[in-house]
Design a protein around this motif. Structure first.
Motif, PDB file in Angstrom:
ATOM      1  N   ASP A  93       0.817  -1.209   0.000  1.00 47.43           N
ATOM      2  CA  ASP A  93       0.000   0.000   0.000  1.00 47.43           C
ATOM      3  C   ASP A  93       0.855   1.264   0.000  1.00 47.43           C
ATOM      4  OD1 ASP A  93       0.820  -0.799   2.556  1.00 47.43           O
ATOM      5  OD2 ASP A  93      -0.915   0.084   3.555  1.00 47.43           O
ATOM      6  N   LYS A  94       1.977   1.214   0.684  1.00 45.54           N
ATOM      7  CA  LYS A  94       2.870   2.382   0.725  1.00 45.54           C
ATOM      8  C   LYS A  94       3.429   2.680  -0.663  1.00 45.54           C
ATOM      9  CE  LYS A  94       6.672   4.359   3.419  1.00 45.54           C
ATOM     10  NZ  LYS A  94       7.695   4.110   4.468  1.00 45.54           N
ATOM     11  N   LEU A  95       3.797   1.629  -1.399  1.00 43.50           N
ATOM     12  CA  LEU A  95       4.285   1.811  -2.767  1.00 43.50           C
ATOM     13  C   LEU A  95       3.191   2.382  -3.659  1.00 43.50           C
ATOM     14  CD1 LEU A  95       6.351   1.375  -5.061  1.00 43.50           C
ATOM     15  CD2 LEU A  95       5.408  -0.935  -5.326  1.00 43.50           C
ATOM     16  N   ALA A  96       2.002   1.790  -3.595  1.00 43.49           N
ATOM     17  CA  ALA A  96       0.902   2.236  -4.444  1.00 43.49           C
ATOM     18  C   ALA A  96       0.567   3.702  -4.205  1.00 43.49           C
ATOM     19  CB  ALA A  96      -0.320   1.357  -4.210  1.00 43.49           C
ATOM     20  N   GLU A  97       0.587   4.116  -2.957  1.00 44.83           N
ATOM     21  CA  GLU A  97       0.302   5.519  -2.630  1.00 44.83           C
ATOM     22  C   GLU A  97       1.378   6.452  -3.182  1.00 44.83           C
ATOM     23  OE1 GLU A  97       0.063   5.201   1.571  1.00 44.83           O
ATOM     24  OE2 GLU A  97      -1.984   4.392   1.575  1.00 44.83           O
ATOM     25  N   GLY A 152      11.131 -20.308  -1.399  1.00 38.97           N
ATOM     26  CA  GLY A 152      10.549 -20.240  -0.067  1.00 38.97           C
ATOM     27  C   GLY A 152      10.024 -18.871   0.301  1.00 38.97           C
ATOM     28  N   PHE A 153      10.039 -17.919  -0.638  1.00 38.66           N
ATOM     29  CA  PHE A 153       9.587 -16.565  -0.337  1.00 38.66           C
ATOM     30  C   PHE A 153       8.068 -16.460  -0.243  1.00 38.66           C
ATOM     31  CE2 PHE A 153      13.775 -15.011  -2.248  1.00 38.66           C
ATOM     32  CZ  PHE A 153      14.336 -14.812  -0.993  1.00 38.66           C
ATOM     33  N   ASN A 154       7.371 -17.570  -0.434  1.00 38.50           N
ATOM     34  CA  ASN A 154       5.925 -17.606  -0.187  1.00 38.50           C
ATOM     35  C   ASN A 154       5.601 -17.952   1.264  1.00 38.50           C
ATOM     36  OD1 ASN A 154       7.051 -20.241  -1.031  1.00 38.50           O
ATOM     37  ND2 ASN A 154       5.008 -21.008  -0.536  1.00 38.50           N
ATOM     38  N   ALA A 155       6.573 -18.486   1.974  1.00 37.84           N
ATOM     39  CA  ALA A 155       6.338 -18.998   3.331  1.00 37.84           C
ATOM     40  C   ALA A 155       5.940 -17.886   4.290  1.00 37.84           C
ATOM     41  CB  ALA A 155       7.591 -19.703   3.844  1.00 37.84           C
ATOM     42  N   GLY A 156       4.908 -18.137   5.065  1.00 39.71           N
ATOM     43  CA  GLY A 156       4.517 -17.222   6.125  1.00 39.71           C
ATOM     44  C   GLY A 156       3.669 -16.039   5.707  1.00 39.71           C
ATOM     45  N   ILE A 157       3.300 -15.957   4.445  1.00 40.70           N
ATOM     46  CA  ILE A 157       2.441 -14.845   4.020  1.00 40.70           C
ATOM     47  C   ILE A 157       1.046 -15.034   4.621  1.00 40.70           C
ATOM     48  CG2 ILE A 157       1.267 -13.801   2.038  1.00 40.70           C
ATOM     49  CD1 ILE A 157       3.792 -14.242   0.411  1.00 40.70           C
ATOM     50  N   ASP A 158       0.574 -14.028   5.304  1.00 40.43           N
ATOM     51  CA  ASP A 158      -0.735 -14.055   5.943  1.00 40.43           C
ATOM     52  C   ASP A 158      -1.787 -13.654   4.905  1.00 40.43           C
ATOM     53  OD1 ASP A 158      -3.106 -13.344   7.342  1.00 40.43           O
ATOM     54  OD2 ASP A 158      -1.957 -12.945   9.166  1.00 40.43           O
ATOM     55  N   GLY A 159      -2.555 -14.637   4.427  1.00 40.94           N
ATOM     56  CA  GLY A 159      -3.515 -14.379   3.368  1.00 40.94           C
ATOM     57  C   GLY A 159      -4.572 -13.359   3.745  1.00 40.94           C
ATOM     58  N   ASP A 160      -5.063 -13.412   4.980  1.00 43.25           N
ATOM     59  CA  ASP A 160      -6.088 -12.468   5.419  1.00 43.25           C
ATOM     60  C   ASP A 160      -5.541 -11.044   5.476  1.00 43.25           C
ATOM     61  OD1 ASP A 160      -7.938 -14.514   5.681  1.00 43.25           O
ATOM     62  OD2 ASP A 160      -7.489 -14.843   7.810  1.00 43.25           O
ATOM     63  N   LYS A 161      -4.335 -10.911   6.014  1.00 42.78           N
ATOM     64  CA  LYS A 161      -3.715  -9.587   6.086  1.00 42.78           C
ATOM     65  C   LYS A 161      -3.433  -9.045   4.696  1.00 42.78           C
ATOM     66  CE  LYS A 161      -1.675  -6.034   7.973  1.00 42.78           C
ATOM     67  NZ  LYS A 161      -2.469  -4.980   8.640  1.00 42.78           N
ATOM     68  N   PHE A 162      -2.933  -9.906   3.813  1.00 43.53           N
ATOM     69  CA  PHE A 162      -2.618  -9.468   2.455  1.00 43.53           C
ATOM     70  C   PHE A 162      -3.899  -9.051   1.720  1.00 43.53           C
ATOM     71  CE2 PHE A 162      -0.310 -10.683  -1.737  1.00 43.53           C
ATOM     72  CZ  PHE A 162      -0.137  -9.340  -2.030  1.00 43.53           C
ATOM     73  N   ALA A 163      -4.984  -9.787   1.931  1.00 43.22           N
ATOM     74  CA  ALA A 163      -6.262  -9.434   1.304  1.00 43.22           C
ATOM     75  C   ALA A 163      -6.710  -8.039   1.744  1.00 43.22           C
ATOM     76  CB  ALA A 163      -7.321 -10.474   1.647  1.00 43.22           C
ATOM     77  N   GLN A 164      -6.505  -7.707   3.014  1.00 46.48           N
ATOM     78  CA  GLN A 164      -6.858  -6.382   3.521  1.00 46.48           C
ATOM     79  C   GLN A 164      -6.009  -5.297   2.849  1.00 46.48           C
ATOM     80  OE1 GLN A 164      -6.466  -6.529   7.788  1.00 46.48           O
ATOM     81  NE2 GLN A 164      -7.959  -8.168   8.025  1.00 46.48           N
ATOM     82  N   ILE A 165      -4.723  -5.593   2.682  1.00 49.37           N
ATOM     83  CA  ILE A 165      -3.825  -4.635   2.031  1.00 49.37           C
ATOM     84  C   ILE A 165      -4.234  -4.429   0.577  1.00 49.37           C
ATOM     85  CG2 ILE A 165      -1.445  -4.250   1.267  1.00 49.37           C
ATOM     86  CD1 ILE A 165      -0.577  -5.830   3.804  1.00 49.37           C
ATOM     87  N   LEU A 166      -4.572  -5.509  -0.113  1.00 48.97           N
ATOM     88  CA  LEU A 166      -5.010  -5.405  -1.500  1.00 48.97           C
ATOM     89  C   LEU A 166      -6.301  -4.608  -1.618  1.00 48.97           C
ATOM     90  CD1 LEU A 166      -4.212  -8.973  -2.900  1.00 48.97           C
ATOM     91  CD2 LEU A 166      -3.191  -6.808  -3.634  1.00 48.97           C
ATOM     92  N   ASP A 167      -7.228  -4.799  -0.685  1.00 53.17           N
ATOM     93  CA  ASP A 167      -8.464  -4.009  -0.682  1.00 53.17           C
ATOM     94  C   ASP A 167      -8.137  -2.520  -0.591  1.00 53.17           C
ATOM     95  OD1 ASP A 167     -10.221  -6.110  -0.933  1.00 53.17           O
ATOM     96  OD2 ASP A 167     -10.626  -6.294   1.220  1.00 53.17           O
ATOM     97  N   LYS A 168      -7.199  -2.182   0.268  1.00 51.31           N
ATOM     98  CA  LYS A 168      -6.795  -0.787   0.438  1.00 51.31           C
ATOM     99  C   LYS A 168      -6.167  -0.241  -0.841  1.00 51.31           C
ATOM    100  CE  LYS A 168      -3.984   2.167   3.446  1.00 51.31           C
ATOM    101  NZ  LYS A 168      -3.058   2.209   4.617  1.00 51.31           N
ATOM    102  N   VAL A 169      -5.319  -1.061  -1.475  1.00 51.41           N
ATOM    103  CA  VAL A 169      -4.646  -0.641  -2.705  1.00 51.41           C
ATOM    104  C   VAL A 169      -5.645  -0.440  -3.838  1.00 51.41           C
ATOM    105  CG1 VAL A 169      -3.043  -1.406  -4.506  1.00 51.41           C
ATOM    106  CG2 VAL A 169      -2.422  -1.669  -2.096  1.00 51.41           C
ATOM    107  N   HIS A 170      -6.563  -1.384  -4.002  1.00 48.03           N
ATOM    108  CA  HIS A 170      -7.532  -1.289  -5.099  1.00 48.03           C
ATOM    109  C   HIS A 170      -8.558  -0.176  -4.880  1.00 48.03           C
ATOM    110  CE1 HIS A 170      -6.133  -4.591  -7.515  1.00 48.03           C
ATOM    111  NE2 HIS A 170      -6.141  -5.412  -6.481  1.00 48.03           N
ATOM    112  N   ALA A 171      -8.656   0.313  -3.665  1.00 44.98           N
ATOM    113  CA  ALA A 171      -9.568   1.423  -3.379  1.00 44.98           C
ATOM    114  C   ALA A 171      -8.958   2.775  -3.732  1.00 44.98           C
ATOM    115  CB  ALA A 171      -9.965   1.402  -1.902  1.00 44.98           C
ATOM    116  N   LEU A 172      -7.656   2.804  -4.017  1.00 46.32           N
ATOM    117  CA  LEU A 172      -6.991   4.058  -4.358  1.00 46.32           C
ATOM    118  C   LEU A 172      -7.486   4.579  -5.707  1.00 46.32           C
ATOM    119  CD1 LEU A 172      -3.301   3.182  -3.395  1.00 46.32           C
ATOM    120  CD2 LEU A 172      -4.867   4.670  -2.126  1.00 46.32           C
ATOM    121  N   ASP A 173      -7.568   5.887  -5.825  1.00 42.70           N
ATOM    122  CA  ASP A 173      -7.928   6.519  -7.100  1.00 42.70           C
ATOM    123  C   ASP A 173      -6.680   7.174  -7.678  1.00 42.70           C
ATOM    124  OD1 ASP A 173      -9.174   7.638  -9.248  1.00 42.70           O
ATOM    125  OD2 ASP A 173     -10.199   9.217  -8.115  1.00 42.70           O
ATOM    126  N   ASN A 174      -5.809   6.341  -8.279  1.00 43.39           N
ATOM    127  CA  ASN A 174      -4.541   6.840  -8.803  1.00 43.39           C
ATOM    128  C   ASN A 174      -4.631   7.302 -10.248  1.00 43.39           C
ATOM    129  OD1 ASN A 174      -3.431   6.247  -6.335  1.00 43.39           O
ATOM    130  ND2 ASN A 174      -1.811   4.922  -7.117  1.00 43.39           N
TER     131      ASN A 174
END
Length: 294
Positions: A114-118, A165-187
């Motif tokens: 989200d920080k990058l997208a902003e 192994g860079f997929n290990a430990g990714i929190d799907g629920d947290k990532f989904a929340q971040i993606l929601d925030k990113v897709h809500a941006l009006d860039n």
């Protein structure tokens, strides 16, 4: 029909005489380049003059996190390159090239997307593609070896590069929340996640690599990849099975030859129209059919 040429690497700008090759190709077809963006500033004037169609810049996060992945100072050089292209387009009164970024997600950077997208809002971009990443494990690799030996008589090796192994430990629920925030941006430009899957399935994408989210790869029926040495293959990330070489044969003859037909038949007859290593392949994510529930 329009011909589309998409140049990637390695880093295309490191190839000798790349700018001359790009100038020639941009006159013949839709010409796009995937680059790390660190050579754009010094070549901006010619890029705009030669009317490249599009530039896909790899940018994985905001400054500190991106540089920890791609090297110190990379983020700053990419931003300088974007600004140089933007200035040259204005000076030359050109709409080309269209410029966008591609962010490949891993456990190193997904929390900061989200920080990058902003930060990209006013950079003159035409798109932001969020690539969920290509991942593999040993069990899938072993199954892939078996199938490829049986169907195509080869011993595949390139899949090993995706057992990071860079997929290990990714929190799907947290990532989904971040993606929601990113897709809500009006860039002012589209922000696209590849693959497009349901938010509650993102955790499955990273934790259950054996589960297909896309099926029936169509890449072998409409595109080819040409390697640096002229070898032609259908799979972008797994160039184990070579169907020909453009130094020796016409591209359309290669596309329709016996080895190409054999590959298509082997792929189509496999479960879900996939080889085992295909399940998280970026090419499949772009051109496959969504599996039920995803």
């Amino acid at each position: 029909k329009s011909k589309i040429f998409y140049v990637w690497g390695g880093e295309p700008f490191l190839y000798p005489d790349f700018m001359d090759l790009a100038a020639y190709m941009s006159k013949k077809m839709i010409f796009t380049v995937n680059t790390n963006g660190t050579f754009l500033a010094e070549n901006a004037e010619r890029i705009v003059k030669d009317k490249w169609t599009g530039i896909f810049i790899s940018l994985d996060s905001f400054e500190d996190v991106n540089d920890s992945i791609r090297g110190k100072g990379t983020y700053k050089r990419v931003i300088e390159g974007m600004e140089a292209i933007k200035r040259e387009k204005k000076a030359q009164k050109s709409t080309l090239p269209y410029v966008g970024i591609v962010s490949t997600m891993s456990n190193l950077n997904y929390m900061y997307l989200d920080k990058l997208a902003e930060a990209m809002k006013d950079k003159g971009l035409s798109w932001h593609i969020i690539n969920l990443g290509t991942y593999m494990n040993q069990d899938i690799g072993d199954a892939h070896i078996k199938i490829m030996k049986e169907k195509l008589d080869i011993d595949p090796k390139y899949w090993k590069g995706f057992t990071s192994g860079f997929n290990a430990g990714i929190d799907g629920d947290k990532f989904a929340q971040i993606l929601d925030k990113v897709h809500a941006l009006d860039n002012g430009y589209p922000i696209i996640t590849v693959p497009v899957i349901k938010p509650h399935k993102i955790g499955t994408y990273y934790s259950d690599l054996e589960v297909p989210v896309k099926k029936e790869c169509a890449a072998g029926w409409f595109s080819v990849n040409i390697n640096y040495n002229g070898d032609v293959h259908f799979c972008a990330d797994y160039p184990d099975y070579i169907i020909g070489n453009i130094k020796n044969s016409n591209l359309m003859d290669i596309y329709n030859n016996e080895r190409a037909v054999k590959f298509r038949k082997a792929l189509k007859s496999s479960e879900n129209g996939l080889f085992p290593a295909c399940k998280r392949c970026y090419q499949l994510m772009l051109c496959g059919e969504s599996c039920t529930g995803f």
